[in-house]
Write a protein that holds these residues in place. Structure first.
Motif, PDB file in Angstrom:
ATOM      1  N   CYS A  33      33.901  48.380  48.896  1.00 49.55           N
ATOM      2  CA  CYS A  33      35.304  47.979  48.826  1.00 49.55           C
ATOM      3  C   CYS A  33      35.925  48.499  47.535  1.00 49.55           C
ATOM      4  N   ILE A  34      35.192  48.321  46.439  1.00 49.68           N
ATOM      5  CA  ILE A  34      35.652  48.803  45.138  1.00 49.68           C
ATOM      6  C   ILE A  34      35.864  50.300  45.197  1.00 49.68           C
ATOM      7  N   ASN A  35      34.930  50.953  45.865  1.00 51.15           N
ATOM      8  CA  ASN A  35      35.010  52.393  46.044  1.00 51.15           C
ATOM      9  C   ASN A  35      36.341  52.781  46.660  1.00 51.15           C
ATOM     10  N   GLN A  36      36.716  52.061  47.682  1.00 49.40           N
ATOM     11  CA  GLN A  36      37.968  52.340  48.386  1.00 49.40           C
ATOM     12  C   GLN A  36      39.174  52.154  47.478  1.00 49.40           C
ATOM     13  N   GLU A  37      39.106  51.142  46.642  1.00 50.51           N
ATOM     14  CA  GLU A  37      40.211  50.870  45.720  1.00 50.51           C
ATOM     15  C   GLU A  37      40.415  52.057  44.782  1.00 50.51           C
ATOM     16  N   ILE A  38      39.301  52.577  44.298  1.00 53.93           N
ATOM     17  CA  ILE A  38      39.358  53.723  43.388  1.00 53.93           C
ATOM     18  C   ILE A  38      39.931  54.946  44.090  1.00 53.93           C
ATOM     19  N   VAL A  39      39.416  55.210  45.275  1.00 58.71           N
ATOM     20  CA  VAL A  39      39.908  56.357  46.045  1.00 58.71           C
ATOM     21  C   VAL A  39      41.397  56.213  46.328  1.00 58.71           C
ATOM     22  N   ALA A  40      41.790  54.993  46.671  1.00 62.62           N
ATOM     23  CA  ALA A  40      43.208  54.724  46.972  1.00 62.62           C
ATOM     24  C   ALA A  40      44.068  54.993  45.739  1.00 62.62           C
ATOM     25  N   ALA A  41      43.563  54.571  44.590  1.00 62.19           N
ATOM     26  CA  ALA A  41      44.312  54.761  43.342  1.00 62.19           C
ATOM     27  C   ALA A  41      44.506  56.253  43.063  1.00 62.19           C
ATOM     28  N   ILE A  42      43.472  57.011  43.300  1.00 61.13           N
ATOM     29  CA  ILE A  42      43.555  58.454  43.067  1.00 61.13           C
ATOM     30  C   ILE A  42      44.558  59.095  44.023  1.00 61.13           C
ATOM     31  N   ARG A  43      44.591  58.609  45.244  1.00 60.00           N
ATOM     32  CA  ARG A  43      45.546  59.159  46.215  1.00 60.00           C
ATOM     33  C   ARG A  43      46.968  58.860  45.803  1.00 60.00           C
ATOM     34  N   ARG A  44      47.159  57.811  45.007  1.00 64.79           N
ATOM     35  CA  ARG A  44      48.506  57.419  44.579  1.00 64.79           C
ATOM     36  C   ARG A  44      49.050  58.296  43.458  1.00 64.79           C
ATOM     37  N   ALA A  86      41.953  51.227  35.942  1.00 62.83           N
ATOM     38  CA  ALA A  86      42.878  50.107  35.735  1.00 62.83           C
ATOM     39  C   ALA A  86      43.750  49.903  36.968  1.00 62.83           C
ATOM     40  N   MET A  87      44.211  51.020  37.551  1.00 64.10           N
ATOM     41  CA  MET A  87      45.056  50.954  38.750  1.00 64.10           C
ATOM     42  C   MET A  87      44.296  50.296  39.888  1.00 64.10           C
ATOM     43  N   ALA A  88      42.990  50.525  39.910  1.00 66.54           N
ATOM     44  CA  ALA A  88      42.155  49.977  40.979  1.00 66.54           C
ATOM     45  C   ALA A  88      41.737  48.540  40.667  1.00 66.54           C
ATOM     46  N   GLY A  89      42.271  48.025  39.546  1.00 66.13           N
ATOM     47  CA  GLY A  89      41.942  46.657  39.167  1.00 66.13           C
ATOM     48  C   GLY A  89      40.585  46.558  38.504  1.00 66.13           C
ATOM     49  N   LEU A  90      40.138  47.670  37.895  1.00 65.17           N
ATOM     50  CA  LEU A  90      38.828  47.683  37.243  1.00 65.17           C
ATOM     51  C   LEU A  90      38.934  48.228  35.826  1.00 65.17           C
ATOM     52  N   ARG A 120      36.351  50.537  33.534  1.00 65.40           N
ATOM     53  CA  ARG A 120      35.325  51.136  34.398  1.00 65.40           C
ATOM     54  C   ARG A 120      35.546  52.623  34.635  1.00 65.40           C
ATOM     55  N   ALA A 121      35.955  53.330  33.618  1.00 65.80           N
ATOM     56  CA  ALA A 121      36.228  54.763  33.740  1.00 65.80           C
ATOM     57  C   ALA A 121      35.010  55.513  34.276  1.00 65.80           C
ATOM     58  N   ARG A 122      33.840  55.148  33.792  1.00 66.00           N
ATOM     59  CA  ARG A 122      32.626  55.846  34.211  1.00 66.00           C
ATOM     60  C   ARG A 122      32.351  55.637  35.686  1.00 66.00           C
ATOM     61  N   LEU A 123      32.768  54.501  36.190  1.00 63.04           N
ATOM     62  CA  LEU A 123      32.561  54.222  37.606  1.00 63.04           C
ATOM     63  C   LEU A 123      33.435  55.162  38.424  1.00 63.04           C
ATOM     64  N   VAL A 124      34.644  55.385  37.949  1.00 62.28           N
ATOM     65  CA  VAL A 124      35.568  56.299  38.627  1.00 62.28           C
ATOM     66  C   VAL A 124      34.942  57.683  38.694  1.00 62.28           C
ATOM     67  N   ALA A 125      34.363  58.099  37.590  1.00 64.07           N
ATOM     68  CA  ALA A 125      33.725  59.414  37.538  1.00 64.07           C
ATOM     69  C   ALA A 125      32.589  59.478  38.549  1.00 64.07           C
ATOM     70  N   LYS A 126      31.854  58.410  38.627  1.00 61.25           N
ATOM     71  CA  LYS A 126      30.715  58.332  39.537  1.00 61.25           C
ATOM     72  C   LYS A 126      31.181  58.475  40.982  1.00 61.25           C
ATOM     73  N   VAL A 127      32.187  57.712  41.328  1.00 58.84           N
ATOM     74  CA  VAL A 127      32.734  57.748  42.682  1.00 58.84           C
ATOM     75  C   VAL A 127      33.228  59.145  43.020  1.00 58.84           C
ATOM     76  N   LEU A 128      33.939  59.720  42.055  1.00 63.45           N
ATOM     77  CA  LEU A 128      34.516  61.046  42.256  1.00 63.45           C
ATOM     78  C   LEU A 128      33.432  62.094  42.492  1.00 63.45           C
ATOM     79  N   SER A 129      32.338  61.973  41.737  1.00 59.32           N
ATOM     80  CA  SER A 129      31.265  62.961  41.840  1.00 59.32           C
ATOM     81  C   SER A 129      30.598  62.929  43.211  1.00 59.32           C
ATOM     82  N   GLY A 130      30.721  61.794  43.890  1.00 58.53           N
ATOM     83  CA  GLY A 130      30.052  61.713  45.181  1.00 58.53           C
ATOM     84  C   GLY A 130      30.965  61.511  46.373  1.00 58.53           C
ATOM     85  N   SER A 131      32.276  61.626  46.147  1.00 57.14           N
ATOM     86  CA  SER A 131      33.221  61.395  47.236  1.00 57.14           C
ATOM     87  C   SER A 131      33.136  62.485  48.292  1.00 57.14           C
TER      88      SER A 131
END
Length: 110
Positions: free
Chosen positions: A5-16, A30-34, A37-48
């Motif tokens: 779910c968190i993953n989706q929030e991050i992806v959604a934020a990037i689409r915005r 921050a936009m994703a409500g996290l 958690r910048a490193r988490l964003v990087a992680k998600v991005l690397s595997g999207s």
DNA sequence: CCCGTGACTCTAC
DNA sequence: CGTAGAGCCACGG
């Protein structure tokens, strides 16, 4: 399934992130409500692996591209940004930062 | 459970 | 500009 779910929030934020503009890992988080958690964003991005995701609009807080200069990913990101009219110089995008002077603020006579 | 490893960030010097 | 240190979180050894 909180993680996904968190993953989706991050992806959604990037689409915005609007066309022709850029954001940072920290901002996206921050936009994703996290916040923080910048490193988490990087992680998600690397595997999207999503082709439609405007990952190229995400930079470091400094405006610098996160990839190593000269790498295939670096070149690709520069290409995509320029194609949107974003000016990139030495792997960095100009973006204004808060020139806040907290020290002066705290020491202000009143 | 400790440790290393990241598409990170901030403060200090 | 550049380097260092610390904080941060998720994962795999």
């Amino acid at each position: 399934m909180g993680k996904n779910c968190i993953n989706q929030e991050i992806v959604a934020a990037i689409r915005r992130i609007p066309y022709g503009t850029v954001s940072s890992y920290g901002e996206v988080a921050a936009m994703a409500g996290l916040p923080g958690r910048a490193r988490l964003v990087a992680k998600v991005l690397s595997g999207s692996g999503e082709a439609a995701l405007p990952w190229h609009r995400v930079l470091r807080s400094s405006g610098q591209i996160a990839f190593a200069p000269g790498s295939a990913q670096f070149d690709e990101q520069v290409r995509r940004l320029q194609s949107e009219g974003v000016e990139v110089k030495r792997g960095r995008v100009k973006r204004d930062r808060k020139p806040l002077d907290l020290d002066a603020l705290l020491w202000a006579p009143d």
